[in-house]
Design an enzyme around this catalytic site. Sequence first.
Site, PDB file in Angstrom:
ATOM      1  N   GLY A  15       0.845  -1.036   0.067  1.00  0.00           N
ATOM      2  CA  GLY A  15       0.199  -0.120  -0.259  1.00  0.00           C
ATOM      3  C   GLY A  15       1.319   1.167   0.301  1.00  0.00           C
ATOM      4  O   GLY A  15       2.017   1.057   0.027  1.00  0.00           O
ATOM      5  N   SER A  16       0.371   2.279  -0.317  1.00  0.00           N
ATOM      6  CA  SER A  16       0.890   3.813  -0.198  1.00  0.00           C
ATOM      7  C   SER A  16       1.939   3.510   0.788  1.00  0.00           C
ATOM      8  O   SER A  16       3.134   4.011   0.958  1.00  0.00           O
ATOM      9  CB  SER A  16       0.159   5.089   0.223  1.00  0.00           C
ATOM     10  OG  SER A  16      -0.770   4.721  -1.317  1.00  0.00           O
ATOM     11  N   ARG A  39      -1.312  -9.651  -0.370  1.00  0.00           N
ATOM     12  CA  ARG A  39      -1.961 -10.724  -1.130  1.00  0.00           C
ATOM     13  C   ARG A  39      -2.142 -10.386  -2.172  1.00  0.00           C
ATOM     14  O   ARG A  39      -2.646 -11.035  -2.590  1.00  0.00           O
ATOM     15  CB  ARG A  39      -3.530 -10.795  -0.426  1.00  0.00           C
ATOM     16  CG  ARG A  39      -3.932  -9.651  -0.164  1.00  0.00           C
ATOM     17  CD  ARG A  39      -5.603  -9.674   0.420  1.00  0.00           C
ATOM     18  NE  ARG A  39      -6.759  -8.403   0.112  1.00  0.00           N
ATOM     19  CZ  ARG A  39      -7.694  -8.807   0.887  1.00  0.00           C
ATOM     20  NH1 ARG A  39      -8.527  -9.413   0.401  1.00  0.00           N
ATOM     21  NH2 ARG A  39      -8.551  -7.306   0.282  1.00  0.00           N
ATOM     22  N   LEU A 132      -0.617   0.287  12.855  1.00  0.00           N
ATOM     23  CA  LEU A 132      -2.055   1.415  12.366  1.00  0.00           C
ATOM     24  C   LEU A 132      -3.502   1.866  12.447  1.00  0.00           C
ATOM     25  O   LEU A 132      -4.138   0.518  11.942  1.00  0.00           O
ATOM     26  CB  LEU A 132      -1.347   1.332  11.036  1.00  0.00           C
ATOM     27  CG  LEU A 132      -0.129   1.835  10.223  1.00  0.00           C
ATOM     28  CD1 LEU A 132       0.108   2.626   9.177  1.00  0.00           C
ATOM     29  CD2 LEU A 132       0.547   2.231  11.787  1.00  0.00           C
ATOM     30  N   SER A 133      -3.883   2.918  13.287  1.00  0.00           N
ATOM     31  CA  SER A 133      -4.974   3.262  13.806  1.00  0.00           C
ATOM     32  C   SER A 133      -5.420   3.732  12.585  1.00  0.00           C
ATOM     33  O   SER A 133      -5.176   4.653  11.302  1.00  0.00           O
ATOM     34  CB  SER A 133      -5.302   2.734  15.446  1.00  0.00           C
ATOM     35  OG  SER A 133      -6.792   2.912  15.355  1.00  0.00           O
ATOM     36  N   LYS A 136     -10.849   6.845  12.395  1.00  0.00           N
ATOM     37  CA  LYS A 136     -12.428   6.438  12.603  1.00  0.00           C
ATOM     38  C   LYS A 136     -12.443   5.887  13.727  1.00  0.00           C
ATOM     39  O   LYS A 136     -14.137   5.601  13.929  1.00  0.00           O
ATOM     40  CB  LYS A 136     -12.725   6.342  10.976  1.00  0.00           C
ATOM     41  CG  LYS A 136     -12.714   7.510  10.079  1.00  0.00           C
ATOM     42  CD  LYS A 136     -12.850   6.361   8.617  1.00  0.00           C
ATOM     43  CE  LYS A 136     -12.397   7.051   7.624  1.00  0.00           C
ATOM     44  NZ  LYS A 136     -11.517   7.844   7.343  1.00  0.00           N
ATOM     45  N   ASN A 176      -5.995  10.585   7.531  1.00  0.00           N
ATOM     46  CA  ASN A 176      -6.299  10.607   6.099  1.00  0.00           C
ATOM     47  C   ASN A 176      -4.944  11.679   5.998  1.00  0.00           C
ATOM     48  O   ASN A 176      -3.976  12.207   5.841  1.00  0.00           O
ATOM     49  CB  ASN A 176      -7.092  11.807   5.394  1.00  0.00           C
ATOM     50  CG  ASN A 176      -8.163  11.241   5.019  1.00  0.00           C
ATOM     51  OD1 ASN A 176      -8.891  10.640   6.071  1.00  0.00           O
ATOM     52  ND2 ASN A 176      -9.672  11.815   4.466  1.00  0.00           N
ATOM     53  N   ARG A 181      -3.107   7.107  -1.877  1.00  0.00           N
ATOM     54  CA  ARG A 181      -4.296   6.040  -2.873  1.00  0.00           C
ATOM     55  C   ARG A 181      -5.775   5.969  -2.585  1.00  0.00           C
ATOM     56  O   ARG A 181      -5.829   5.748  -1.034  1.00  0.00           O
ATOM     57  CB  ARG A 181      -4.378   4.806  -3.228  1.00  0.00           C
ATOM     58  CG  ARG A 181      -4.454   3.304  -3.945  1.00  0.00           C
ATOM     59  CD  ARG A 181      -4.449   2.384  -4.616  1.00  0.00           C
ATOM     60  NE  ARG A 181      -4.268   1.678  -3.038  1.00  0.00           N
ATOM     61  CZ  ARG A 181      -3.452   0.776  -2.883  1.00  0.00           C
ATOM     62  NH1 ARG A 181      -1.883   0.525  -4.035  1.00  0.00           N
ATOM     63  NH2 ARG A 181      -3.757  -0.030  -2.017  1.00  0.00           N
ATOM     64  N   GLU A 264     -19.420   8.189   7.258  1.00  0.00           N
ATOM     65  CA  GLU A 264     -18.178   9.649   6.588  1.00  0.00           C
ATOM     66  C   GLU A 264     -19.119  10.241   7.990  1.00  0.00           C
ATOM     67  O   GLU A 264     -20.140  10.652   8.348  1.00  0.00           O
ATOM     68  CB  GLU A 264     -18.603   9.959   5.196  1.00  0.00           C
ATOM     69  CG  GLU A 264     -17.118  10.681   5.119  1.00  0.00           C
ATOM     70  CD  GLU A 264     -17.328  11.833   3.890  1.00  0.00           C
ATOM     71  OE1 GLU A 264     -15.694  11.655   3.647  1.00  0.00           O
ATOM     72  OE2 GLU A 264     -18.688  11.431   2.956  1.00  0.00           O
TER      73      GLU A 264
END
Length: 341
Positions: A15-16, A39, A132-133, A136, A176, A181, A264
């Site tokens: 991932g990023s 994966r 990592l949390s 949210k 964020n 991505r 959201e």
Amino acid sequence: MELKNKSILITGGTGSFGQKFVKTILDNSECPRIVVYSRDELKQYQMLEDLKKSNPKDVKNNRIRFFIGDVRDEERLDMAMKGINLVVHAAALKQVPAAEYNPMECIKTNVLGAQNIINSCINNNVEKVVALSTDKAANPINLYGATKLASDKLFIAANNLSGNNELKFSVVRYGNVFGSRGSVVPYFLDLKEQNIEKYPITDKRMTRFWITLQEGVNFVLNTFDRMQGGEIFVPKIPSVKILDVLEAIENKAEYEEVGIRPGEKLHEVMCPSDESHKIVEFKNYYLIPPSIQFFADEMNYKKAVDGENGEVVEDGFEYDSLTNPSYLTVNEIQEYIESYL
């Protein structure tokens, strides 16, 4: 952190965050082995090809290894964990609407997968784990946030499961990530290239915390040095207004409000007021101690490993993106975007 004799595994490593994390370690440490566990075979192939160009010696010397596997598969995790000292758990199903429509799949990865990570780390005598949390997970209103809250609780409670091992588990929570991505800046830039007439805005009042990938990576690496086990670390970072982000991308751009997506929030919360009685403030971060007592000796979370003394925040304090005293200006956001491009 000194990584000369430490092997690291990162879940969700393609991932990023994972790609920036791996590149940072390869470029700035003597870490002998970095294992990327994920994966997606295509992303692993693409990441390897990129590293062959940027870090050919590291690829040739096998400093970087790739394991195809899912955090749902504890047996595969056990195989990947052999000889690992440090673990960063970044794998998760993160799309809020997708989680709302596919709740059990989100639970399998984010909750059951977290427990699999914990079990494998204990079985393989890992030394430290940072999970990592997300913002949210604080007062969650969507399933993704609820699963990450459950994951946070699992990693915190895991400090009672390691027995005589020196294994420690801690959590890092931030909002964020700029430029990652699926985040808003790449999305708006794509729309700009398409010469869109009106940009879709969920709600013009929306605010978000702002952290770069490199800042996130550095904070995680620093956490390995400062963690005692059981804490949630929250970095002090600025906020942005969604309309300021849009203005930074295109001055006087027209927009239309399309409504908040399922699950959201208008504003992000990282330290909820319900926990203000125990939140400790340090110069560059907040620390949320565990709500449970561990079997080990009682820890003093008000004093950092490096000697810095923290102070408990005022009753009712909340760290959220709306009331955050630090906001980026439009010009500052533009500078970030220029560096991203």
